[in-house]
Design a protein around this motif. Structure first.
Motif, PDB file in Angstrom:
ATOM      1  N   ARG A   3      44.150  35.334  35.549  1.00  0.00           N
ATOM      2  CA  ARG A   3      44.918  35.399  36.796  1.00  0.00           C
ATOM      3  C   ARG A   3      45.042  36.833  37.287  1.00  0.00           C
ATOM      4  N   GLY A   4      45.232  37.763  36.369  1.00  0.00           N
ATOM      5  CA  GLY A   4      45.363  39.175  36.735  1.00  0.00           C
ATOM      6  C   GLY A   4      44.143  39.700  37.475  1.00  0.00           C
ATOM      7  N   TYR A   5      42.960  39.157  37.134  1.00  0.00           N
ATOM      8  CA  TYR A   5      41.726  39.564  37.818  1.00  0.00           C
ATOM      9  C   TYR A   5      41.497  38.758  39.096  1.00  0.00           C
ATOM     10  N   GLY A   6      42.438  37.893  39.447  1.00  0.00           N
ATOM     11  CA  GLY A   6      42.282  37.121  40.673  1.00  0.00           C
ATOM     12  C   GLY A   6      41.460  35.854  40.516  1.00  0.00           C
ATOM     13  N   ILE A  24      48.427  40.430  40.106  1.00  0.00           N
ATOM     14  CA  ILE A  24      47.110  39.891  40.442  1.00  0.00           C
ATOM     15  C   ILE A  24      46.399  40.919  41.308  1.00  0.00           C
ATOM     16  N   ALA A  45      35.448  31.565  50.611  1.00  0.00           N
ATOM     17  CA  ALA A  45      35.185  32.998  50.719  1.00  0.00           C
ATOM     18  C   ALA A  45      34.521  33.469  49.433  1.00  0.00           C
ATOM     19  N   SER A  58      41.307  37.446  53.287  1.00  0.00           N
ATOM     20  CA  SER A  58      41.051  36.027  52.975  1.00  0.00           C
ATOM     21  C   SER A  58      41.782  35.577  51.706  1.00  0.00           C
ATOM     22  N   ILE A  59      42.092  36.495  50.819  1.00  0.00           N
ATOM     23  CA  ILE A  59      42.820  36.118  49.595  1.00  0.00           C
ATOM     24  C   ILE A  59      44.303  36.474  49.724  1.00  0.00           C
ATOM     25  N   PHE A  85      46.818  30.852  48.202  1.00  0.00           N
ATOM     26  CA  PHE A  85      46.387  32.022  47.435  1.00  0.00           C
ATOM     27  C   PHE A  85      47.400  33.152  47.593  1.00  0.00           C
ATOM     28  N   THR A  86      47.806  33.743  46.503  1.00  0.00           N
ATOM     29  CA  THR A  86      48.549  34.996  46.608  1.00  0.00           C
ATOM     30  C   THR A  86      47.834  36.037  45.765  1.00  0.00           C
ATOM     31  N   THR A  87      47.762  37.240  46.301  1.00  0.00           N
ATOM     32  CA  THR A  87      47.138  38.348  45.596  1.00  0.00           C
ATOM     33  C   THR A  87      48.031  39.551  45.814  1.00  0.00           C
ATOM     34  N   ARG A  90      41.160  31.956  40.050  1.00  0.00           N
ATOM     35  CA  ARG A  90      42.056  30.873  40.475  1.00  0.00           C
ATOM     36  C   ARG A  90      41.738  29.631  39.673  1.00  0.00           C
TER      37      ARG A  90
END
Lengths: 434, 434
Positions: free
Chosen positions: A31-34, B365, A94, B384-385, B336-338, A36
């Protein structure tokens, strides 16, 4: 009594608490690296594997015909499934697409230490990025996961190879070399002696001298990749790609975990670029801990668009990773923890239940009597689940609008007014009332 | 392109984020009550189900012969597995044993809305407690889970019956009543018309008048259980047990969710006492959301000791629960949350990677470029993220030892010294540097 099925594990709570910590670490790192989370089916058309994954996996399939006459298989790995999912929505998503999921897989292999027929993997993949930085991010995720679990560079190493280096070297020899079979021979090289290795290479179409040269070249390349370019220019782009991945890994702070090991070819046919496997640096665990690599052609082969891909899949349960964590002395040592046991004596359940509810609403683990037990039996049970604090709700105390709070470790106890507990305290202990 | 298998769902990230919130709520509620996580195999001897669970489930099995000649089945439910696990360690484990696990199950049923052939359940069970308080704790867990998900007493109801009430009533009639088949008829009563219901009861051995009397008795009992005791004393212990469960449920604060509904018999044969099903209180979703009950004989039937048991199994994914959450307007609306996108311009990857690493170590993240993209393409991807903050690491800025921080929502940006970011801030935003 019906026995469980061979190779299928049952995990009881203490062991599961350790596994949960491992899985949480792996998933939180992803999750830390994005990456999903996705969820995927346990069953696919058997043909999906038979057509794509090569003989080795097919022999290990749990395949059968379902009641609707479909020839299906339990998923032995995630990659074909996730490739189909990406292909199905490649227009909308994306890029890069970064996904992970943790779930069981099934292979009919002979069970041994760290190998089960049902095992859990966390698959972590990047789709739509061909840059060496993507390969390096997968390596960085893998290394961060392991250091997050308490391992160090003394404990593990990533052995890194490159399918195109192997392929170009093989194609540089005169004659009719079956590259796919030759790479399978390389994959087996650590498990067989040199003569058998050479024999397998010759079977794949190399001459006797060529096989010797090839084996020596790989060994030389492990020390200096430029030796390979000196042998044949055609290998240069692949060598540069591997060097770029290692350079990005250095920027990402994980170069120290990476060794070039061209013999680490990986068994599956669909890999195209960098491939790697994680090993016990002390060698006590002889098999790979997990592996991954680049598979740029797979999604197109499923009828999707051109879509580069790279991924890794740590086995998080019923796998070799726990063996490594235990060998290195960092296996999570979990035991039952319970924040509160609310003990009821006499007809005090409404009050006891209300207190338990308030404590649970504050996020605590709270147990109470569900067996109509007496004082002593409840206290024994509270002890057996390592309750930190016991809240004693007795009829006599209640008549005075009081409760007793008992700290289990010290045995100290104190009486407090009913309305003061839990009151404004988020996690009240005996210390709050002294 | 290979199609997925009918009745097996694929879950993409946005939808999975909502499911993850549902699963976390269910599991956290279970943990709060002191249930401990276990993990169980996906496959069992098919005979385990054929012998124990009654015809209904057997017709729905994914059963096949494995490569070792074992007649196996994918688990259609957890109870027989967990019963074996309890039986296997009943001496060592402190009672009550309180376990939960979330995992997929498989049934070959006709897919429809909210029903898949692969579905996820969280099974929550108490073993070794026969007191009505244990049944009530299971109800309380179920109700707390649903209110934790945002549902209210206007949204759902637990319809509660009791196998011994049904059994004793049936046995009180003269003649040769097949109680098991008669209870199956009761279970079907809501799905068939009254004539068919009566016919099924007669098939199970009741006379025509007896069937009428029985059906009317159940209706009367729903309003006043004492009506049943007036009809036959033999039903009194079961009625008292049900009343004690409801009384405990009141103490636990969940009585308002419980309705006596004796026709809610549940299909499986192994239930022995209280059984219940959760329904949509508005009736828009006609099928049960989930169910549970007491099964005191099952563990002994597996060769284990006498071991009372009670449990419930909310279907958390590919099930009817999401339908109810959507109908009630409380389905988690996730996107999505970043936290950060670290954007590199020019040859700045070592610095950008170091910043990303520091931010990840703080638990955020964080994504960065893995495709060698330019400034605009990276900013589009960050958008987009839903990246909250973009950290721009440019060559020119770096020459002045500076970075740019951009708040994506407002578009505001600010330059900060490299050494100040992230610095001492746990979650630095543009506001920290104004």
């Amino acid at each position: 009594m019906y026995d469980g099925i061979k190779g299928f594990a049952e995990v009881y709570p203490e062991e599961m608490a350790a596994y949960r910590e491992v899985i949480d670490t792996v998933e939180d790192t992803a999750r830390g690296y994005g990456f999903r989370e996705i969820e995927t089916p346990a069953m696919e058309s058997a043909e999906m594997y038979i057509d794509k994954s090569g003989e080795e996996i097919v022999e290990e399939l749990y395949a059968f015909e379902d009641k609707g006459g479909r020839h299906v298989a339990l998923t032995p790995e995630l990659t074909p499934t996730v490739a189909r999912m990406v292909a199905g929505r490649s227009q909308e998503l994306a890029k890069p697409i970064k996904w992970f999921s943790t779930r069981p897989f099934w292979r009919y292999e002979e069970p041994q230490q760290g190998r089960f027929r049902e095992f859990y993997q966390t698959n972590v993949d990047i789709f739509g990025a061909s840059d060496p930085a993507a390969d390096a991010e997968i390596l960085a995720f893998g290394a961060d996961t392991l250091t997050g679990l308490g391992l160090t560079a003394d404990d593990f190493e990533f052995r890194i190879s490159h399918r195109d280096i192997l392929g170009e070297l093989l194609r540089s020899f005169d004659g009719d070399v079956d590259v796919r079979n030759a790479i399978r021979a390389v994959d087996k090289s650590e498990k067989v002696d040199r003569n058998e290795y050479l024999r397998l290479l010759e079977e794949a179409g190399l001459g006797g001298d060529q096989a010797e040269t090839f084996v020596d070249l790989l060994a030389a390349g492990n020390d200096d990749l430029d030796e390979l370019v000196a042998f044949t220019d055609s290998v240069e782009p692949a060598v540069e790609n591997l060097q770029a991945v290692l350079s990005a890994a250095a920027d990402y702070g994980v170069r120290e975990f990476c060794d070039v090991s061209l013999e680490t070819a990986r068994g599956l046919d669909y890999y195209t670029g960098v491939v790697f496997e994680c090993f016990d640096a002390e060698g006590e665990i002889s098999r790979a801990i997990f592996g991954g690599g680049r598979y740029d052609d797979l999604i197109e082969s499923y009828g999707g668009p051109e879509m580069p891909a790279v991924g890794v899949a740590p086995g998080v349960m019923n796998s070799t990773l726990p063996l490594l964590l235990k060998r290195a002395g960092v296996w999570p040592d979990e035991e039952f923890t319970t924040d509160y046991y609310v003990l009821q004596v006499g007809d005090t359940r409404p009050v006891a239940a209300g207190i338990a509810r308030e404590l649970r609403e504050r996020g605590h683990i709270v147990e109470g009597d569900v067996e109509g037990r007496g004082f002593g039996a409840q206290l024994d049970y509270a002890d057996s689940i390592n309750a930190e604090t016991v809240v004693i709700v007795g009829e006599q105390d209640l008549a005075n609008d009081e409760l007793t709070i008992k700290e289990m470790e010290s045995g100290d106890q104190i009486q407090v007014p009913v309305e003061a507990f839990p009151g404004e305290h988020n996690r009240p202990t005996i210390g709050d009332f002294r």
